[in-house]
Motif scaffolding. Sequence first.
Motif, short mmCIF file in Angstrom:
data_model
loop_
_atom_site.label_atom_id
_atom_site.label_comp_id
_atom_site.label_asym_id
_atom_site.label_seq_id
_atom_site.Cartn_x
_atom_site.Cartn_y
_atom_site.Cartn_z
N GLY B 384 -3.68 10.92 11.24
CA GLY B 384 -2.07 10.52 11.51
C GLY B 384 -2.02 9.59 10.24
O GLY B 384 -0.81 9.70 9.82
N PHE B 385 -2.68 8.72 10.17
CA PHE B 385 -2.55 7.75 8.87
C PHE B 385 -2.53 8.58 7.60
O PHE B 385 -1.56 8.36 6.64
CB PHE B 385 -3.74 6.76 8.71
CG PHE B 385 -3.60 5.67 9.64
CD1 PHE B 385 -4.65 4.87 9.98
CD2 PHE B 385 -2.38 5.36 10.61
CE1 PHE B 385 -4.71 3.55 10.70
CE2 PHE B 385 -2.36 4.38 11.33
CZ PHE B 385 -3.40 3.40 11.58
N GLY B 386 -3.30 9.55 7.56
CA GLY B 386 -3.40 10.38 6.48
C GLY B 386 -1.94 11.06 6.37
O GLY B 386 -1.54 11.25 5.08
N LEU B 387 -1.46 11.73 7.32
CA LEU B 387 -0.21 12.11 7.35
C LEU B 387 1.02 11.45 6.87
O LEU B 387 1.76 11.82 6.03
CB LEU B 387 0.26 12.86 8.71
CG LEU B 387 1.11 13.84 8.94
CD1 LEU B 387 0.62 15.16 8.22
CD2 LEU B 387 1.55 14.22 10.28
N VAL B 388 0.87 9.99 7.21
CA VAL B 388 2.00 9.03 6.67
C VAL B 388 1.62 8.63 5.29
O VAL B 388 2.56 8.71 4.46
CB VAL B 388 1.81 7.92 7.61
CG1 VAL B 388 2.45 6.81 6.99
CG2 VAL B 388 2.16 8.26 8.97
N GLY B 389 0.44 8.51 4.95
CA GLY B 389 0.28 8.36 3.40
C GLY B 389 -0.32 7.05 3.37
O GLY B 389 -0.38 6.31 2.54
N VAL B 390 -1.20 6.66 4.37
CA VAL B 390 -1.70 5.11 4.24
C VAL B 390 -2.79 5.04 3.22
O VAL B 390 -3.76 6.09 3.18
CB VAL B 390 -2.32 4.63 5.57
CG1 VAL B 390 -3.15 3.60 5.49
CG2 VAL B 390 -1.18 4.49 6.76
N PRO B 391 -2.87 4.10 2.26
CA PRO B 391 -4.02 4.16 1.40
C PRO B 391 -5.29 4.35 1.96
O PRO B 391 -5.66 3.93 3.19
CB PRO B 391 -3.78 2.76 0.59
CG PRO B 391 -2.36 2.42 0.91
CD PRO B 391 -1.84 3.02 2.20
N LEU B 392 -6.32 4.84 1.05
CA LEU B 392 -7.61 5.05 1.67
C LEU B 392 -7.44 6.69 2.47
O LEU B 392 -8.77 7.18 2.53
CB LEU B 392 -8.02 4.25 2.48
CG LEU B 392 -8.70 2.70 2.02
CD1 LEU B 392 -9.51 2.21 2.84
CD2 LEU B 392 -9.69 3.25 0.71
N THR B 393 -6.74 7.17 2.53
CA THR B 393 -6.85 8.55 3.12
C THR B 393 -6.27 9.67 1.96
O THR B 393 -5.49 9.13 1.06
CB THR B 393 -5.62 8.64 4.35
OG1 THR B 393 -4.55 8.36 3.87
CG2 THR B 393 -6.15 7.79 5.37
N ALA B 394 -6.71 10.86 2.41
CA ALA B 394 -5.95 11.88 1.36
C ALA B 394 -4.73 12.03 1.26
O ALA B 394 -4.12 12.33 0.18
CB ALA B 394 -6.71 13.09 1.93
N GLY B 395 -3.90 11.81 2.21
CA GLY B 395 -2.25 11.69 2.11
C GLY B 395 -1.80 10.89 1.25
O GLY B 395 -0.69 11.22 0.49
N PHE B 396 -2.37 9.73 1.01
CA PHE B 396 -1.97 8.84 0.03
C PHE B 396 -2.06 9.31 -1.41
O PHE B 396 -1.19 9.16 -2.09
CB PHE B 396 -2.69 7.56 0.27
CG PHE B 396 -2.42 6.44 -0.85
CD1 PHE B 396 -3.32 6.04 -1.80
CD2 PHE B 396 -1.09 5.75 -0.80
CE1 PHE B 396 -2.90 5.10 -2.60
CE2 PHE B 396 -0.82 4.87 -1.74
CZ PHE B 396 -1.85 4.64 -2.52
N VAL B 397 -3.29 9.93 -1.55
CA VAL B 397 -3.35 10.53 -2.93
C VAL B 397 -2.34 11.50 -3.37
O VAL B 397 -1.63 11.38 -4.30
CB VAL B 397 -4.90 11.13 -3.11
CG1 VAL B 397 -5.07 11.91 -4.27
CG2 VAL B 397 -5.79 9.88 -2.80
N SER B 398 -1.98 12.41 -2.50
CA SER B 398 -1.11 13.41 -2.72
C SER B 398 0.33 12.65 -2.74
O SER B 398 1.31 12.96 -3.69
CB SER B 398 -1.28 14.61 -1.86
OG SER B 398 -1.58 14.09 -0.62
N LYS B 399 0.73 11.73 -1.89
CA LYS B 399 2.06 11.14 -1.77
C LYS B 399 2.23 10.38 -3.23
O LYS B 399 3.20 10.37 -3.61
CB LYS B 399 2.22 10.10 -0.67
CG LYS B 399 2.70 11.00 0.58
CD LYS B 399 4.20 10.90 1.07
CE LYS B 399 4.41 11.66 2.30
NZ LYS B 399 3.75 11.01 3.44
N PHE B 400 1.33 9.70 -3.42
CA PHE B 400 1.34 8.75 -4.82
C PHE B 400 1.46 9.63 -5.85
O PHE B 400 2.33 9.34 -6.81
CB PHE B 400 0.00 7.92 -4.73
CG PHE B 400 0.06 7.18 -5.75
CD1 PHE B 400 -0.69 7.18 -7.07
CD2 PHE B 400 0.71 5.64 -5.84
CE1 PHE B 400 -0.83 6.17 -7.97
CE2 PHE B 400 0.73 4.69 -6.67
CZ PHE B 400 0.09 5.02 -7.85
N ALA B 401 0.75 10.68 -5.97
CA ALA B 401 0.89 11.74 -7.04
C ALA B 401 2.41 12.26 -7.25
O ALA B 401 3.04 12.21 -8.44
CB ALA B 401 -0.07 12.71 -6.95
#
Lengths: 99, 494
Positions: B384-401
């Motif tokens: 779920g954190f990954g979905l939101v884009g919390v740092p250290l998860t894969a979702g953060f990498v893509s949101k940041f990009a």
Amino acid sequence: MIARHNLVKKIIGLGVFQTSIFYLYITMGKVSGGSAPILSDNEQIIYSNPVPHVLILTAIVVGVATSAVGLALIVRIYETYDTIEEDEIREIEALESDA
Amino acid sequence: MSDQLPALQILITMLAAPLCVLCRHARVSWFIAFFANILAFLVAWQLLMQVQSSGAIRYALGGWAAPAGIEYYIDTINATVLMLVSGISAVVLLYAYESVTKAVPLAKHYLFYAAWLLCVTGLLGIVITGDAFNVFVFIEVSSLATYMLVSFGDDRRALSASFRYLILGSIGASFILIGIGFLYAATGTLNMIDLADRIPDSQSQRSVLVAFSFITIGVLIKSAVFPLHAWLPNAYTYAPVAVTVFLSGTATKVSLYVLLRFFFSIFGKDYSFGQLFLNGVLLPAAIGGFVLMSLVAVYQTDLRRMLAYSSVAQIGYIVAGFSLASQAGLSAGIVHMVNHAIIKASLFMAVGCIIYRIGHSHIPSLDNLFKRMPLTCTAFVISGFGLVGVPLTAGFVSKFALVGAAMDKGWWIVTALVLMSSLLAVVYVGRVVEIMVFRRAREADHSFTGMSEAPISMLLPMYILVIVGLYFGINGSQTLGVANDAARQLLGGF
């Protein structure tokens, strides 16, 4: 396909739609003055393009398979819902979700 | 042997399917399916290695040279998606061993796994082929198998969901077929590389324009991009959970790959985004997706339906990245394709574990689930954190990009909307986390006494995906590097 509520009519609509696409392809293949693309000994002969015919054979098979799956689904839907009218099915599902 | 790898990629799963049908035993057919998928994953990995070391691969099927014959063309983007599809399929099959037992009667398992193998074959075929009509054929192969898989659900609404998906999916595929037909009429070839060559010089530019429009709509339907996403929520909610996991990780991503291939490689970036301003269509659709669908997700009471709407929203992010049409934007979109597949698959796996033990996924009834199923809930929270884009998860990498790419282009409004919709994601994920972890169980109402954790064969694949997600989050440079390569190749045309 969109306007009809009966599920079988939707499949029929899909079939008509896909057949019209086949016509599009085949008419593309016709070369003016060309005859059927079957090899013959006559050297003067012009052939119509055989590639669209081949593509359409594939697409026809795909269309048949799609209709088969669709109709099989309709049979199962009829077995469980006792109707094949889409609006009636939606009513039943809406009641089920609220319950 | 390594020369024939491209053909093997398709053949392994394709031949395993009739094997499954022939042997009617449920467990043996599962094993055949699993083994075939592991082999397919190894082949895909090998292909990616080959592409990264020696550049794009062109393989003439049956020895018939292009453009008359069908050619398989593999570059970085292909190989990445091949690995994604075969990898997710293998992991989910491990999960499906137990999960499907509850959803599908044992006597039908061999048919289920045969359909699964055909679906994987179709998806791999779409990705690997370098011939436009071949794309259509494999799209139909995978779609038909998908309709079958969705209809295996035990809720009878799976049948009408599958039927609706059939109608809408066939419309989408037929539109793609019309587009390919017009391209053939305009250029006289079906080979993708040849098409890219001939389209600018074609005498029938109007045919090319019509083809472009039809292919756009067809691909957007298949990718469930808002507002053409109508088939997705019901299909994901009522299909057997293993099927939902698999579809959420692969089917839409493959259609997005087709979008990339057609718009960037075949039509070319200058035509699609310069001359024709495809942005005008893609960007509003993407924004509508990630804003409106996140809002809809907030109001859902069923966990699966909520995640389905969340999927449409995340696809919106991917399409937003593509519509930037810059190297940064494209690579952000591609990275999110991979990361979202992993995250969503692990989320749906968690839901599947819950359904396996409790029998339903009604959110308000999941009070204090953490006490009974701590491992499942932890996995859900991390993903779920990954979905939101919390740092250290894969979702953060893509949101940041994605945000970085949007800021590069100066699209401030899009950046603001992306960040705002991430807050919406916090709401809809946080709501579930709050109920599952923090809320004390109400007396006697829904007590989960006697409920134990999900079986290990379901927990293990889920944690594999969670750990992969964390790995790609902490070490994001690997996926970003591959995505950058892929983006550069796509922008350069063939």
